[in-house]
Design a protein around this motif. Structure first.
Motif, mmCIF file in Angstrom:
data_model
loop_
_atom_site.group_PDB
_atom_site.id
_atom_site.type_symbol
_atom_site.label_atom_id
_atom_site.label_comp_id
_atom_site.label_asym_id
_atom_site.label_seq_id
_atom_site.Cartn_x
_atom_site.Cartn_y
_atom_site.Cartn_z
ATOM 1 N N ILE A 2 22.776 -11.051 -42.586
ATOM 2 C CA ILE A 2 24.373 -10.920 -42.760
ATOM 3 C C ILE A 2 24.741 -10.649 -43.940
ATOM 4 O O ILE A 2 25.872 -9.953 -43.995
ATOM 5 C CB ILE A 2 24.851 -12.612 -42.144
ATOM 6 N N TYR A 23 25.650 -15.161 -52.282
ATOM 7 C CA TYR A 23 26.193 -16.224 -51.699
ATOM 8 C C TYR A 23 27.374 -17.214 -52.298
ATOM 9 O O TYR A 23 28.330 -17.633 -52.044
ATOM 10 C CB TYR A 23 25.387 -17.419 -51.152
ATOM 11 N N VAL A 68 29.842 -16.125 -44.556
ATOM 12 C CA VAL A 68 28.612 -15.980 -43.909
ATOM 13 C C VAL A 68 28.434 -17.222 -42.887
ATOM 14 O O VAL A 68 27.785 -17.275 -41.666
ATOM 15 C CB VAL A 68 27.342 -16.298 -44.895
ATOM 16 N N GLU A 69 28.768 -18.746 -43.416
ATOM 17 C CA GLU A 69 28.784 -19.680 -42.317
ATOM 18 C C GLU A 69 29.616 -19.532 -41.353
ATOM 19 O O GLU A 69 29.030 -20.053 -40.141
ATOM 20 C CB GLU A 69 29.035 -21.090 -43.173
ATOM 21 N N GLN A 72 27.684 -17.269 -38.961
ATOM 22 C CA GLN A 72 26.494 -17.984 -38.322
ATOM 23 C C GLN A 72 27.007 -19.107 -37.145
ATOM 24 O O GLN A 72 26.283 -19.044 -36.207
ATOM 25 C CB GLN A 72 25.979 -18.740 -39.147
ATOM 26 N N SER A 73 27.935 -19.727 -37.350
ATOM 27 C CA SER A 73 28.673 -20.548 -36.299
ATOM 28 C C SER A 73 29.224 -19.961 -35.155
ATOM 29 O O SER A 73 28.749 -20.208 -34.045
ATOM 30 C CB SER A 73 29.768 -21.386 -36.896
ATOM 31 N N GLU A 75 27.801 -16.798 -34.202
ATOM 32 C CA GLU A 75 26.918 -16.252 -33.520
ATOM 33 C C GLU A 75 25.826 -17.081 -32.739
ATOM 34 O O GLU A 75 25.287 -16.732 -31.820
ATOM 35 C CB GLU A 75 25.914 -15.404 -34.446
ATOM 36 N N SER A 76 25.845 -18.213 -33.197
ATOM 37 C CA SER A 76 25.015 -19.496 -32.476
ATOM 38 C C SER A 76 25.922 -19.807 -31.078
ATOM 39 O O SER A 76 25.009 -20.757 -30.446
ATOM 40 C CB SER A 76 24.727 -20.657 -33.424
#
Length: 77
Positions: A2, A23, A68-69, A72-73, A75-76
């Motif tokens: 990512i 990050y 990024v977070e 990720q949330s 994509e999950s």
């Protein structure tokens, strides 16, 4: 992965091939990271990661870690 994709997006938006993201990178550290750049980033992130970002999530685009977070949330799901 990512972070690597985000780095390419940022390099394109800010027209800076030397830009290196971590990050911890914050909007205040990149001179041209303003509201217009944020809108461009959101559009590019949505296209690159095939996700949707709501208006209420726009405020998360203040630092790389939050972006990024958010990705990720999404994509999950």
């Amino acid at each position: 992965m990512i972070l690597e994709k985000l780095q390419e997006i940022f390099r394109d938006i800010f027209d800076d091939e030397e830009l290196v993201l971590t990050y911890e990178t914050k909007s205040s550290e990149i001179d041209r990271w303003d509201s217009l750049a944020t809108v461009s980033m959101i559009s590019a992130v949505c296209d690159e990661f095939d996700i949707s970002i709501s208006l209420s999530e726009f405020g998360m685009f203040t630092d790389v870690k939050s972006i990024v977070e958010l990705i990720q949330s999404k994509e999950s799901k």
